[in-house]
Design a protein around this motif. Structure first.
Motif, PDB file in Angstrom:
ATOM      1  N   ASN A  66       0.828  -1.194   0.000  1.00 10.31           N
ATOM      2  CA  ASN A  66       0.000   0.000   0.000  1.00 10.31           C
ATOM      3  C   ASN A  66       0.867   1.251   0.000  1.00 10.31           C
ATOM      4  N   ARG A  67       1.929   1.214   0.782  1.00 12.42           N
ATOM      5  CA  ARG A  67       2.852   2.350   0.852  1.00 12.42           C
ATOM      6  C   ARG A  67       3.526   2.586  -0.499  1.00 12.42           C
ATOM      7  N   GLY A  68       3.917   1.501  -1.148  1.00 12.59           N
ATOM      8  CA  GLY A  68       4.561   1.640  -2.451  1.00 12.59           C
ATOM      9  C   GLY A  68       3.627   2.219  -3.490  1.00 12.59           C
ATOM     10  N   GLN A  69       2.365   1.791  -3.474  1.00 13.93           N
ATOM     11  CA  GLN A  69       1.379   2.306  -4.413  1.00 13.93           C
ATOM     12  C   GLN A  69       1.147   3.800  -4.205  1.00 13.93           C
ATOM     13  N   GLU A  70       1.039   4.212  -2.946  1.00 14.17           N
ATOM     14  CA  GLU A  70       0.819   5.618  -2.650  1.00 14.17           C
ATOM     15  C   GLU A  70       2.021   6.462  -3.069  1.00 14.17           C
ATOM     16  N   LYS A  71       3.206   5.931  -2.874  1.00 16.47           N
ATOM     17  CA  LYS A  71       4.409   6.663  -3.259  1.00 16.47           C
ATOM     18  C   LYS A  71       4.478   6.827  -4.778  1.00 16.47           C
ATOM     19  N   ARG A  72       4.144   5.758  -5.522  1.00 22.65           N
ATOM     20  CA  ARG A  72       4.156   5.864  -6.979  1.00 22.65           C
ATOM     21  C   ARG A  72       3.123   6.863  -7.466  1.00 22.65           C
ATOM     22  N   THR A  73       1.939   6.843  -6.861  1.00 25.23           N
ATOM     23  CA  THR A  73       0.896   7.778  -7.261  1.00 25.23           C
ATOM     24  C   THR A  73       1.330   9.212  -7.012  1.00 25.23           C
ATOM     25  N   MET A  74       1.929   9.463  -5.848  1.00 26.55           N
ATOM     26  CA  MET A  74       2.414  10.799  -5.531  1.00 26.55           C
ATOM     27  C   MET A  74       3.513  11.235  -6.494  1.00 26.55           C
ATOM     28  N   GLN A  75       4.414  10.311  -6.837  1.00 28.56           N
ATOM     29  CA  GLN A  75       5.493  10.642  -7.753  1.00 28.56           C
ATOM     30  C   GLN A  75       4.953  10.998  -9.133  1.00 28.56           C
ATOM     31  N   GLN A  76       3.945  10.264  -9.601  1.00 31.12           N
ATOM     32  CA  GLN A  76       3.355  10.547 -10.904  1.00 31.12           C
ATOM     33  C   GLN A  76       2.672  11.908 -10.918  1.00 31.12           C
ATOM     34  N   LEU A  77       2.006  12.268  -9.829  1.00 36.12           N
ATOM     35  CA  LEU A  77       1.363  13.575  -9.740  1.00 36.12           C
ATOM     36  C   LEU A  77       2.398  14.690  -9.767  1.00 36.12           C
ATOM     37  N   ILE A  78       3.511  14.472  -9.080  1.00 36.64           N
ATOM     38  CA  ILE A  78       4.576  15.474  -9.068  1.00 36.64           C
ATOM     39  C   ILE A  78       5.197  15.605 -10.456  1.00 36.64           C
ATOM     40  N   ASP A  79       5.408  14.477 -11.135  1.00 35.57           N
ATOM     41  CA  ASP A  79       5.978  14.514 -12.481  1.00 35.57           C
ATOM     42  C   ASP A  79       5.050  15.233 -13.459  1.00 35.57           C
ATOM     43  N   PHE A  80       3.755  15.162 -13.207  1.00 32.22           N
ATOM     44  CA  PHE A  80       2.767  15.748 -14.100  1.00 32.22           C
ATOM     45  C   PHE A  80       2.607  17.254 -13.883  1.00 32.22           C
ATOM     46  N   MET A  81       3.054  17.755 -12.747  1.00 30.84           N
ATOM     47  CA  MET A  81       2.797  19.131 -12.355  1.00 30.84           C
ATOM     48  C   MET A  81       3.360  20.184 -13.306  1.00 30.84           C
ATOM     49  N   PRO A  82       4.624  20.100 -13.777  1.00 33.35           N
ATOM     50  CA  PRO A  82       5.144  21.153 -14.658  1.00 33.35           C
ATOM     51  C   PRO A  82       4.366  21.299 -15.956  1.00 33.35           C
ATOM     52  N   ILE A  83       4.066  20.169 -16.623  1.00 34.65           N
ATOM     53  CA  ILE A  83       3.349  20.275 -17.895  1.00 34.65           C
ATOM     54  C   ILE A  83       1.920  20.761 -17.675  1.00 34.65           C
ATOM     55  N   LEU A  84       1.308  20.372 -16.564  1.00 37.60           N
ATOM     56  CA  LEU A  84      -0.042  20.847 -16.250  1.00 37.60           C
ATOM     57  C   LEU A  84      -0.037  22.356 -16.031  1.00 37.60           C
ATOM     58  N   ALA A  85       0.974  22.856 -15.334  1.00 30.18           N
ATOM     59  CA  ALA A  85       1.091  24.301 -15.127  1.00 30.18           C
ATOM     60  C   ALA A  85       1.284  25.024 -16.449  1.00 30.18           C
ATOM     61  N   PHE A  86       2.114  24.463 -17.314  1.00 31.42           N
ATOM     62  CA  PHE A  86       2.392  25.076 -18.617  1.00 31.42           C
ATOM     63  C   PHE A  86       1.124  25.178 -19.458  1.00 31.42           C
ATOM     64  N   VAL A  87       0.410  24.075 -19.598  1.00 34.95           N
ATOM     65  CA  VAL A  87      -0.785  24.050 -20.431  1.00 34.95           C
ATOM     66  C   VAL A  87      -1.887  24.927 -19.845  1.00 34.95           C
ATOM     67  N   SER A  88      -2.076  24.871 -18.529  1.00 33.71           N
ATOM     68  CA  SER A  88      -3.135  25.642 -17.884  1.00 33.71           C
ATOM     69  C   SER A  88      -2.923  27.144 -18.060  1.00 33.71           C
ATOM     70  N   VAL A  89      -1.708  27.597 -17.801  1.00 34.94           N
ATOM     71  CA  VAL A  89      -1.415  29.030 -17.922  1.00 34.94           C
ATOM     72  C   VAL A  89      -1.528  29.483 -19.372  1.00 34.94           C
ATOM     73  N   PHE A  90      -1.102  28.647 -20.295  1.00 32.52           N
ATOM     74  CA  PHE A  90      -1.176  29.047 -21.698  1.00 32.52           C
ATOM     75  C   PHE A  90      -2.621  29.254 -22.148  1.00 32.52           C
ATOM     76  N   PHE A  91      -3.492  28.316 -21.833  1.00 26.28           N
ATOM     77  CA  PHE A  91      -4.872  28.428 -22.288  1.00 26.28           C
ATOM     78  C   PHE A  91      -5.673  29.440 -21.471  1.00 26.28           C
ATOM     79  N   LEU A  92      -5.216  29.770 -20.273  1.00 26.44           N
ATOM     80  CA  LEU A  92      -5.891  30.798 -19.481  1.00 26.44           C
ATOM     81  C   LEU A  92      -5.536  32.206 -19.953  1.00 26.44           C
ATOM     82  N   PHE A  93      -4.257  32.414 -20.298  1.00 28.74           N
ATOM     83  CA  PHE A  93      -3.790  33.754 -20.626  1.00 28.74           C
ATOM     84  C   PHE A  93      -3.341  33.904 -22.075  1.00 28.74           C
TER      85      PHE A  93
END
Length: 260
Positions: A66-93
């Motif tokens: 369970n701990r390993g699954q949660e860690k992988r999920t958290m890591q994937q969310l962190i890896d996704f954060m820069p591109i999500l910020a890039f796309v969100s800001v671009f389409f907002l502004f």
């Protein structure tokens, strides 16, 4: 043994939808261990995650706790954060330069979160952070978006170069190092997979340039966000189809039964 079974059931029940799609492509229940690094690549639109396979040799074999699954999920969310910020800001502004700043800030936050949550910053994160800062810095300083549009191409070609470099000069097949304990293949098959993925990264880089120089910035940003996962799924399907045709995936089914 009971703990292993419970962990395996937990992993299957909590896997993301994209994992299920990829597993269906594999057609063999025991392929999930082997597919897992490729699934991580597919789950994240941000292509940096694949360096975990190619560059960071400390990448551990995925556990089913369970701990390993949660860690992988958290890591994937962190890896996704820069591109999500890039796309969100671009389409907002509708501002590629402001979106580039958001990408750079997101990459910096990624490093900070890894240090806080995991007490260590992976080599993959440092490498991609450097590419983002250099290309993003040039984009902002020179007010020319061509640099940030080249970033995905540089990253993909870097992946391909690492695969070829390690195979030709270091005499080490990184794909075999990653999954060799779960499936026994002839060296020739590992070499084909290695060069096949290297070619795939080369093509992905060329496709990015084709979209960047042919279409509008809006279409390129959309392609960057959506096209990456689709291309990844295509690569995975080809890889699994090739292994299934040769009858190699049956070994993974035996491996799973032996573990449980």
């Amino acid at each position: 043994m009971l703990r292993q079974r419970e962990g395996l059931q937990l992993y299957r029940s909590r896997s993301a939808p994209l994992v299920s799609i990829t597993s269906k492509c594999c057609k063999v229940g025991g392929t999930r261990d082997f597919c897992s690094p490729f699934i991580l690549f597919l789950q994240s639109s941000y292509p940096a995650i694949i360096i975990v396979i190619l560059y960071d040799l400390r990448y551990p074999r995925l556990d089913y706790s369970n701990r390993g699954q949660e860690k992988r999920t958290m890591q994937q969310l962190i890896d996704f954060m820069p591109i999500l910020a890039f796309v969100s800001v671009f389409f907002l502004f509708d501002d590629i330069y402001l979106a580039t700043v958001a990408l750079m800030v997101g990459a910096g936050c990624q490093i900070l979160l890894e240090k806080i949550l995991f007490k260590n910053v992976r080599g993959v994160t440092k490498a991609v952070f450097a590419v983002i800062i250099i290309s993003g810095g040039l984009t902002i300083a020179l007010q020319n978006d061509v640099f940030i549009k080249w970033k995905p191409t540089i990253v993909n070609w870097l992946f391909g170069f690492v695969l070829v470099f390690s195979s030709v000069l270091l005499k080490e097949n990184l794909l075999k190092r990653m999954a060799g304990k779960m499936i026994q293949l002839e060296d020739e098959i590992w070499m084909r997979l290695n060069y096949g993925w290297a070619l795939g990264f080369l093509i992905a880089g060329l496709l990015n340039l084709g979209v960047a120089y042919t279409f509008s910035t809006e279409i390129w940003v959309t392609y960057k966000f959506v096209g990456g996962p689709l291309i990844s799924l295509f690569y995975i399907a080809i890889t699994m189809g090739y292994l299934a045709k040769g009858g190699y995936l049956a070994q993974l089914d035996k491996h799973e039964k032996k573990d449980v």
